[in-house]
Write a protein that holds these residues in place. Structure first.
Motif, PDB file in Angstrom:
ATOM      1  N   ILE A 187     -48.692  50.989 -47.940  1.00  0.00           N
ATOM      2  CA  ILE A 187     -47.816  52.109 -48.308  1.00  0.00           C
ATOM      3  C   ILE A 187     -46.586  52.175 -47.411  1.00  0.00           C
ATOM      4  O   ILE A 187     -45.450  52.338 -47.887  1.00  0.00           O
ATOM      5  N   PHE A 188     -46.785  52.023 -46.111  1.00  0.00           N
ATOM      6  CA  PHE A 188     -45.713  52.321 -45.157  1.00  0.00           C
ATOM      7  C   PHE A 188     -44.987  51.088 -44.639  1.00  0.00           C
ATOM      8  O   PHE A 188     -43.939  51.233 -44.006  1.00  0.00           O
ATOM      9  N   LEU A 189     -45.540  49.900 -44.847  1.00  0.00           N
ATOM     10  CA  LEU A 189     -44.885  48.682 -44.370  1.00  0.00           C
ATOM     11  C   LEU A 189     -44.541  47.810 -45.581  1.00  0.00           C
ATOM     12  O   LEU A 189     -45.349  46.974 -46.008  1.00  0.00           O
ATOM     13  N   PRO A 190     -43.387  47.960 -46.160  1.00  0.00           N
ATOM     14  CA  PRO A 190     -43.040  47.178 -47.355  1.00  0.00           C
ATOM     15  C   PRO A 190     -42.867  45.689 -47.076  1.00  0.00           C
ATOM     16  O   PRO A 190     -43.041  44.877 -47.985  1.00  0.00           O
ATOM     17  N   ASP A 191     -42.546  45.347 -45.844  1.00  0.00           N
ATOM     18  CA  ASP A 191     -42.338  43.936 -45.516  1.00  0.00           C
ATOM     19  C   ASP A 191     -43.682  43.232 -45.351  1.00  0.00           C
ATOM     20  O   ASP A 191     -44.528  43.647 -44.549  1.00  0.00           O
ATOM     21  N   ALA A 192     -43.867  42.148 -46.098  1.00  0.00           N
ATOM     22  CA  ALA A 192     -45.146  41.430 -46.076  1.00  0.00           C
ATOM     23  C   ALA A 192     -45.435  40.832 -44.699  1.00  0.00           C
ATOM     24  O   ALA A 192     -46.596  40.769 -44.271  1.00  0.00           O
TER      25      ALA A 192
END
Length: 291
Positions: free
Chosen positions: A101-106
């Protein structure tokens, strides 16, 4: 940990795996030989004092109560340790969902989840006093659970500072790390604060004293069966004392310790989909023992 369905009567009588019998066998053998010698001397050499059973009965009741109290204290430690590791497993699963949810970067997500996976293995090895294995060092530069938690916090701070995560996400994930740190501290408290040594000393002395006095009270009523009854009583007292020792050290390597390897494997299975990795197979008991 021993995992098996309810065994039959023969299995209950002769099961050795997970039993404390191999550990206390030397004590039982000594009690049997001592009781036999007492009976033989009383019959063939000179008459020994025949102690009345009443004082030993009172002594036995007091010893049983004290053993029960210590066993409860040890089980409380074992169960608290299991609850703490259950909390760590739940936190690992939660942080994986929250990272989605909070870390869009893979890359950020993978870095965080590989770190929590490594932390669990490092924490397991630290509690057991073992060197880190390959799973504990996988994909992380740090080698201790503390440094891995610190690295996770720094990573979250960096992601927030550079705008890759908003303030609410940073607060949520940092709170999750605080919960993990509390569970870690709770486990370390259990490991570093054993049951008071005076308990073990008192149990050891009184158990031996009772088992060595018992044959003198059994000489008259049981005769040559004295060693049999003495060994049965000794098995009860020495067995309870040994069970207490194992439960009081829940992170050890005994058969009745917590299955930390299996718990870490369960966490790996839960984290694998979030890391786009195939989940490893769950650990299975070997001869009813799950490590």
């Amino acid at each position: 940990m021993i995992l098996r369905d309810k065994p039959g009567i023969l299995a209950l009588l002769f099961a050795v795996r997970g039993s404390v019998l191999p550990v206390i066998a030397p004590q039982l053998l000594f009690v049997a030989l001592f009781s036999t010698a007492v009976v033989a001397i009383d019959r063939f050499v000179w008459t020994l004092p025949h102690v009345q059973a009443a004082p030993l009965a009172v002594f036995g009741v007091a010893l049983s109560l004290f053993l029960g109290f210590r066993n409860n204290a040890a089980y409380d430690r074992w169960w608290e340790a299991r609850r703490l590791w259950g909390g760590l497993l739940a936190d690992a699963r939660a942080i994986a969902r929250e990272a989605e949810i909070f870390l869009p970067d893979a890359t950020d997500r993978r870095r965080l989840l590989t770190a929590i996976r490594a932390f669990l293995h490092q924490h397991r090895c630290a509690l057991r006093g073992l060197p880190n294995d390959a799973a504990a060092l996988r994909d992380v530069p740090s080698t201790t659970p503390d440094t891995t938690l610190d690295a996770m916090a720094l990573h979250l701070a960096e992601a927030h500072r550079e705008g890759r995560m908003d303030g609410f996400g940073a607060r949520t994930l940092s709170t999750r790390l605080s919960t993990i740190a509390l569970a870690q501290a709770g486990c370390e408290r259990i490991k570093l604060t054993p049951l008071p040594y005076v308990y073990s000393l008192l149990i050891f002395r009184t158990s031996w004293l009772y088992c060595l006095l018992l044959p003198f009270a059994l000489l008259e009523p049981t005769g040559w069966l004295t060693p049999v009854f003495a060994v049965i009583v000794a098995y009860t007292f020495f067995g309870l004392a040994e069970v207490t020792e194992e439960l009081a050290h829940p992170f050890g390597l005994t058969a009745n310790a917590l299955p930390l390897d299996a718990i870490c494997r369960t966490a790996e299975i839960s984290l694998a989909p979030h890391l786009d990795e195939p989940p490893p197979p769950p650990l299975q008991p070997v001869d009813y023992r799950l490590d």
